[in-house]
Design a protein around this motif. Structure first.
Motif, PDB file in Angstrom:
ATOM      1  N   LYS A 105      -3.953   2.239  -3.061  1.00  0.00           N
ATOM      2  CA  LYS A 105      -4.154   3.563  -2.471  1.00  0.00           C
ATOM      3  C   LYS A 105      -5.540   3.692  -1.847  1.00  0.00           C
ATOM      4  O   LYS A 105      -6.172   4.744  -1.928  1.00  0.00           O
ATOM      5  N   LYS A 137       7.375   9.916  -1.442  1.00  0.00           N
ATOM      6  CA  LYS A 137       5.923  10.082  -1.265  1.00  0.00           C
ATOM      7  C   LYS A 137       5.136   9.717  -2.532  1.00  0.00           C
ATOM      8  O   LYS A 137       4.032   9.211  -2.459  1.00  0.00           O
ATOM      9  N   ASN A 138       5.696   9.982  -3.697  1.00  0.00           N
ATOM     10  CA  ASN A 138       4.976   9.710  -4.947  1.00  0.00           C
ATOM     11  C   ASN A 138       4.929   8.194  -5.203  1.00  0.00           C
ATOM     12  O   ASN A 138       5.979   7.542  -5.281  1.00  0.00           O
ATOM     13  N   PRO A 139       3.729   7.607  -5.321  1.00  0.00           N
ATOM     14  CA  PRO A 139       3.647   6.138  -5.422  1.00  0.00           C
ATOM     15  C   PRO A 139       4.326   5.551  -6.658  1.00  0.00           C
ATOM     16  O   PRO A 139       4.871   4.452  -6.607  1.00  0.00           O
ATOM     17  N   VAL A 152       0.904  -0.501  -6.283  1.00  0.00           N
ATOM     18  CA  VAL A 152       0.724   0.284  -5.066  1.00  0.00           C
ATOM     19  C   VAL A 152      -0.776   0.502  -4.869  1.00  0.00           C
ATOM     20  O   VAL A 152      -1.458   1.068  -5.732  1.00  0.00           O
ATOM     21  N   ASN A 157       0.833  -1.213   0.000  1.00  0.00           N
ATOM     22  CA  ASN A 157       0.000   0.000   0.000  1.00  0.00           C
ATOM     23  C   ASN A 157       0.865   1.259   0.000  1.00  0.00           C
ATOM     24  O   ASN A 157       2.080   1.203   0.190  1.00  0.00           O
ATOM     25  N   ASP A 158       0.231   2.395  -0.258  1.00  0.00           N
ATOM     26  CA  ASP A 158       0.996   3.622  -0.485  1.00  0.00           C
ATOM     27  C   ASP A 158       1.840   4.041   0.717  1.00  0.00           C
ATOM     28  O   ASP A 158       2.997   4.425   0.574  1.00  0.00           O
ATOM     29  N   SER A 159       1.282   3.897   1.947  1.00  0.00           N
ATOM     30  CA  SER A 159       2.076   4.342   3.100  1.00  0.00           C
ATOM     31  C   SER A 159       3.272   3.421   3.322  1.00  0.00           C
ATOM     32  O   SER A 159       4.354   3.862   3.709  1.00  0.00           O
ATOM     33  N   GLU A 184       5.962   4.279   0.831  1.00  0.00           N
ATOM     34  CA  GLU A 184       6.686   5.476   1.263  1.00  0.00           C
ATOM     35  C   GLU A 184       7.640   5.140   2.409  1.00  0.00           C
ATOM     36  O   GLU A 184       8.784   5.593   2.440  1.00  0.00           O
TER      37      GLU A 184
END
Ligand code: AMP
Length: 304
Positions: free
Chosen positions: A205, A184-186, A203, A173-175, A178
């Protein structure tokens, strides 16, 4: 193409802004298996539970058509993996309240001989050493895809990086993307992860859908648009997305970029049923006809 999954079979406690559910059936492997069995059968499970695994969880898993539970070990002296989480007001973010590793702290489950012709392997969220151990048992695999989670990025980063060198794809997942890359940009984060080993990365979101970064291009799929009453508990939605994605891919017999795009749409639609109830109930109470009808709706909405 035979499909095999390993991961957790867990007892979850979930707090949402409006409700609390205790000791519901969960775990990354369980959600993945229930979702993928809509698309491909059999789905072979490798996992372990303890003596405290509730009978109603067993009954639910056994009721799902197309699951092969020969690789599910019951260890009467051990504790089942247990997890608790709390969702914040927007239901998009959550915090982990506790993780009790139980059987995950013991030897990995055995792989039955009858599973040896499995060619598509999904390493659902679990300790990366356990994921790597299973992968090494399938030197003739055609495709290996993994998922991971903040806990393993924090406590087992080296093992995770070793795993990345051996897998074809990562779903994350995105977090977590990161957290892993500090980007930060997936899409850029996915490219950084590709530099670590896998040839494609998806990824997730949450309510903003998912993005696939692959050597043949980039593809996006929106989330299925659910109204407030359709979002009861997002737990397991990521694993269900992976299950729908991998199940459709395995049934298609193709592994190209275009088929992956279509598989992402099936992953999205399958996962939307998980959000409608606590635990596995959403998936288990959905019929094939309901899944197909929601897919048709999704195609109309997205023009895919
Ligand atoms: P998801 O909402 O798709 O991220 O998946 C949540 C499911 O993963 C829950 O049913 C948990 O039992 C399980 N889970 C939570 N933490 C972990 C972990 N660290 N490793 C493996 N499975 C986990």
């Amino acid at each position: 193409m035979p499909l095999l999954v390993t991961g957790t079979i867990g007892i979850d406690t979930v707090h949402t802004p409006s409700a609390k559910a205790e000791k519901v059936s969960g775990g990354s492997c369980a959600y993945f298996a229930a979702a993928s069995a809509f698309h491909h059968q059999p789905v072979r499970i490798v996992g372990a539970v303890g003596g405290d695994w509730p009978d109603n969880h067993a009954t639910l898993l056994e009721s799902i058509d197309g699951l092969c539970l020969e690789g599910l070990e019951r260890r009467s002296e051990s504790k089942t993996f247990a997890w608790g989480g709390r969702y914040f007001d927007n239901m998009n973010q959550r915090e982990t309240l506790f993780t009790e590793l139980g059987v995950l702290e013991e030897a990995p489950p055995e792989v039955p001989d009858s599973y040896s012709d499995s060619r598509i392997i999904f390493l659902a969220n679990s300790h990366p050493s356990v994921q790597l151990d299973l992968l090494h048992k399938f030197p003739n695999r055609q495709l290996a895809v993994a998922d991971t989670m903040d806990l393993w990025i924090n406590i087992a980063r080296d093992e995770l990086l070793a795993l990345f060198k051996e897998i074809d794809g990562l779903i994350i997942n995105d977090s977590e993307a990161e957290q892993l890359t500090e980007i930060k940009n997936p899409i850029s984060a996915a490219r950084e992860i590709i530099n670590m080993g896998p040839s494609f990365v998806i990824v997730k979101k949450g309510e903003h859908g998912a993005v696939l970064v692959h050597k043949d291009g980039v593809a996006v799929v929106p989330a299925f648009p659910l109204e407030l009453e359709g979002v009861i508990d997002p737990t397991g939605a990521g694993d269900s997305f992976a299950g729908g994605f991998m199940g459709f891919l395995a049934s298609s017999g193709k592994l190209d970029f275009k088929t992956m795009q279509e598989s992402m749409a099936w992953g999205t639609v399958t996962a939307s049923f998980t959000l409608g109830s606590f635990g596995l109930d959403g998936l288990c109470s959905t019929s094939r006809a309901e899944l197909d009808s929601r897919m048709n709706e999704f195609k109309l909405i997205t023009k895919i």
